[in-house]
Design an enzyme around this catalytic site. Structure first.
Site, PDB file in Angstrom:
ATOM      1  N   HIS A   1      46.258  48.562  61.806  1.00 31.34           N
ATOM      2  CA  HIS A   1      47.053  49.780  61.997  1.00 31.34           C
ATOM      3  C   HIS A   1      47.120  50.090  63.486  1.00 31.34           C
ATOM      4  O   HIS A   1      46.109  50.037  64.172  1.00 31.34           O
ATOM      5  CB  HIS A   1      46.400  50.975  61.289  1.00 31.34           C
ATOM      6  CG  HIS A   1      46.566  50.951  59.803  1.00 31.34           C
ATOM      7  ND1 HIS A   1      46.427  52.080  59.029  1.00 31.34           N
ATOM      8  CD2 HIS A   1      46.855  49.952  58.946  1.00 31.34           C
ATOM      9  CE1 HIS A   1      46.634  51.772  57.769  1.00 31.34           C
ATOM     10  NE2 HIS A   1      46.888  50.482  57.683  1.00 31.34           N
TER      11      HIS A   1
ATOM     12  N   PRO B   1      32.921  62.451  58.042  1.00 38.50           N
ATOM     13  CA  PRO B   1      33.774  61.258  58.002  1.00 38.50           C
ATOM     14  C   PRO B   1      35.146  61.408  58.676  1.00 38.50           C
ATOM     15  O   PRO B   1      35.886  60.421  58.786  1.00 38.50           O
ATOM     16  CB  PRO B   1      33.943  60.978  56.504  1.00 38.50           C
ATOM     17  CG  PRO B   1      33.566  62.232  55.815  1.00 38.50           C
ATOM     18  CD  PRO B   1      32.624  62.969  56.694  1.00 38.50           C
TER      19      PRO B   1
ATOM     20  N   LYS C   1      33.724  57.234  61.837  1.00 36.87           N
ATOM     21  CA  LYS C   1      32.811  56.614  62.791  1.00 36.87           C
ATOM     22  C   LYS C   1      31.495  56.075  62.203  1.00 36.87           C
ATOM     23  O   LYS C   1      30.812  55.280  62.855  1.00 36.87           O
ATOM     24  CB  LYS C   1      32.436  57.638  63.887  1.00 36.87           C
ATOM     25  CG  LYS C   1      33.546  57.903  64.865  1.00 36.87           C
ATOM     26  CD  LYS C   1      33.687  56.769  65.862  1.00 36.87           C
ATOM     27  CE  LYS C   1      34.986  56.800  66.609  1.00 36.87           C
ATOM     28  NZ  LYS C   1      35.968  55.814  66.180  1.00 36.87           N
TER      29      LYS C   1
ATOM     30  N   TYR D   1      39.228  57.133  68.713  1.00 36.90           N
ATOM     31  CA  TYR D   1      39.449  56.682  67.341  1.00 36.90           C
ATOM     32  C   TYR D   1      39.371  55.159  67.236  1.00 36.90           C
ATOM     33  O   TYR D   1      38.723  54.617  66.338  1.00 36.90           O
ATOM     34  CB  TYR D   1      40.809  57.189  66.821  1.00 36.90           C
ATOM     35  CG  TYR D   1      40.916  57.144  65.310  1.00 36.90           C
ATOM     36  CD1 TYR D   1      40.690  58.283  64.545  1.00 36.90           C
ATOM     37  CD2 TYR D   1      41.232  55.961  64.651  1.00 36.90           C
ATOM     38  CE1 TYR D   1      40.765  58.250  63.158  1.00 36.90           C
ATOM     39  CE2 TYR D   1      41.318  55.908  63.261  1.00 36.90           C
ATOM     40  CZ  TYR D   1      41.084  57.058  62.524  1.00 36.90           C
ATOM     41  OH  TYR D   1      41.155  57.016  61.155  1.00 36.90           O
TER      42      TYR D   1
END
Ligand code: RFL
Ligand code: PHB
Length: 407
Positions: free
Chosen positions: A78, A303, A307, A399
């Protein structure tokens, strides 16, 4: 009473989650022996549905360790996520894409944690014939302040064992026992909500994850494969998963994820819905003598930042390097630096996970008056994140995962 059976290895590892199994793999690649002791059965740990997002540095590490064959074939790369929210309270929600590829030149891979665990177990047990003892009980860790620690336990067949080793890795998760042997200082924050999670036989209708901030509470749209969707709803912390009917779950998901041009496919639930509490926790130090904590045994993140598993894997990379240095050069400096090195990355992930959680959830659903000031701040932070390239880059960088060793 029969005598304990005695055995020896170099590193005794408690727990066959991502932390314990990646550590065992890295050590094996360096020619270092280990034994993994696991309370549950192989079938159980392979079926436990948890994380879904692998950071770029996690994927790099699994590739370097030679256990990414199936991940490379079946994992879903992604290059962004969407933040979904309404500009005004009660107004129509819109998607705002955070384009990781454009902002930081890297992406994430969606691949279930239990698939990672399956791949690691197949590599260790089926291909290399190395030991993992399942269904052990009564694990106790001894003499960690000497250079000859040991682990006593009862094997699945009821026999009593003592495993002597040089180093013990406490990779036994949040509910394990290794943390109590280290007796670290604990700091934590418990959030006033949980996540209800469902896995559905339904084709994902977008290619990317959607984090939705809604007046009713947060919802997350994720996936596991081209046929399976993974979805989460913010719920009160004491929610019994069974108290939500399937119809109510879909209704609430449809409401919280509603957005022009977006369809949520519904489908058969593949397992019972479950509720996870949300907390942040850091134990420090992560070491006592020859016992080293790694992963959820030492720290928990909510969550929302995806991570937890990634941090567990980053810890054991540091530990494997320290253990290698110890056997190669007799040098214990890697042991001495272990806790401080890991805690730098841990705190970065704690901050990011807290930030994502704070920006996206409703904190006021239990009070009638609500918290309009808090909601105003959240909306402002969301707008800033999706309109400022600097703010979006910061989210993207965290991220997709900062390079190992960068913080
Ligand atoms: P684990 O996976 O809990 O493994 C610990 C293992 O130790 C065993 N054990 C014992 N064995 C022997 N003797 C004892 N006394 C023992 N006590 C326990 C347990 O049976 C188990 O097999 O810890 P580890 O390896 O540190 O890995 C941590 C991750 O599992 C965890 O951080 C993630 O699942 C968190 N997480 C996510 N992380 C991500 O990186 N990305 C995500 O997208 C993500 N989503 C999530 C998540 C966790 C969730 N839940 C259910 C907590 C989503 C959810 C809903
Ligand atoms: C998941 O797919 O399980 C998942 C994805 C992203 C998160 C948490 C969980 O932030």
């Amino acid at each position: 009473m029969t005598a304990r059976q005695e055995s020896r290895t170099q590193v005794g590892i408690v727990g066959a989650g991502p932390a314990g199994l990646v550590l065992a793999t890295l050590l094996a690649r360096a020619g270092i022996d280990s034994v993994v002791l696991e309370a549950r059965s192989r079938a159980y740990v392979q079926a436990r549905v948890r994380a879904g997002v692998l950071e770029a540095p996690t994927v790099d590490l699994l590739r370097e360790a030679g256990v990414a064959g199936r991940l490379d074939r079946e994992g879903m790369p992604h290059t962004g996520i969407s933040l979904r929210f309404a500009e005004t309270p009660g107004g129509p929600a819109e998607d705002h894409r955070i384009d990781f590829a454009d902002l930081v030149g890297r992406g994430i891979t969606v691949y279930g944690q239990q698939e990672v665990v399956k791949d690691l177990l197949a590599d260790r047990i089926d291909d290399a014939g190395l030991p993992v003892e399942f269904e052990v009980s009564g694990v106790e860790i001894h003499d960690v302040t000497t250079d000859a620690p040991s682990i006593t336990y009862t094997a699945a067949d009821g026999t009593a064992h003592r495993l002597r080793c040089d180093v013990v890795a406490g990779c036994d998760g949040f509910h394990g026992t290794a943390r109590s042997v280290v007796a670290p200082e604990i700091v934590e924050r418990v959030y006033p909500f949980g996540w209800l999670g469902v896995l559905a036989q339904a084709a994902p209708t977008t290619d990317e994850l959607v984090y939705s901030h809604h007046d009713n509470g947060f919802a997350l749209y994720s996936m596991r494969s081209p046929e399976v969707t993974r979805l989460y709803l913010q719920v009160p912390p004491d929610t019994e998963a069974g108290s939500w009917s399937e119809a109510r779950i879909w209704d609430e998901l449809q409401t919280r994820l509603a957005c022009d041009g977006f369809t949520l496919n519904e489908g058969e639930l593949l397992e019972k819905p479950s509720v996870t509490g949300m907390r942040s926790m850091v134990a420090s130090p992560m070491r006592h003598g020859r016992l080293f904590l790694a992963g959820d045994a030492a720290h928990i993140v909510p969550p929302t930042g995806a991570k937890g598993m990634n941090l567990a894997i980053a810890d054991v990379r540091v530990l494997a390097e320290a253990v290698e240095r110890f056997y190669r050069d007799g040098d214990e400096r890697g042991f001495d630096d272990y806790s401080a090195t890991c805690l730098r990355r841990v705190w970065r992930a704690e901050h990011f996970s807290w930030f994502m959680t704070s920006m996206l959830h409703r904190f006021d659903s239990s009070t009638e008056a609500g918290d309009p000031f808090g909601v105003g701040l959240q909306r402002s932070q969301l707008r800033y994140t999706v309109t400022s390239r600097a703010a979006a880059t910061s989210l993207a960088e965290n991220y997709v995962g900062l390079p190992h060793g960068a913080v």
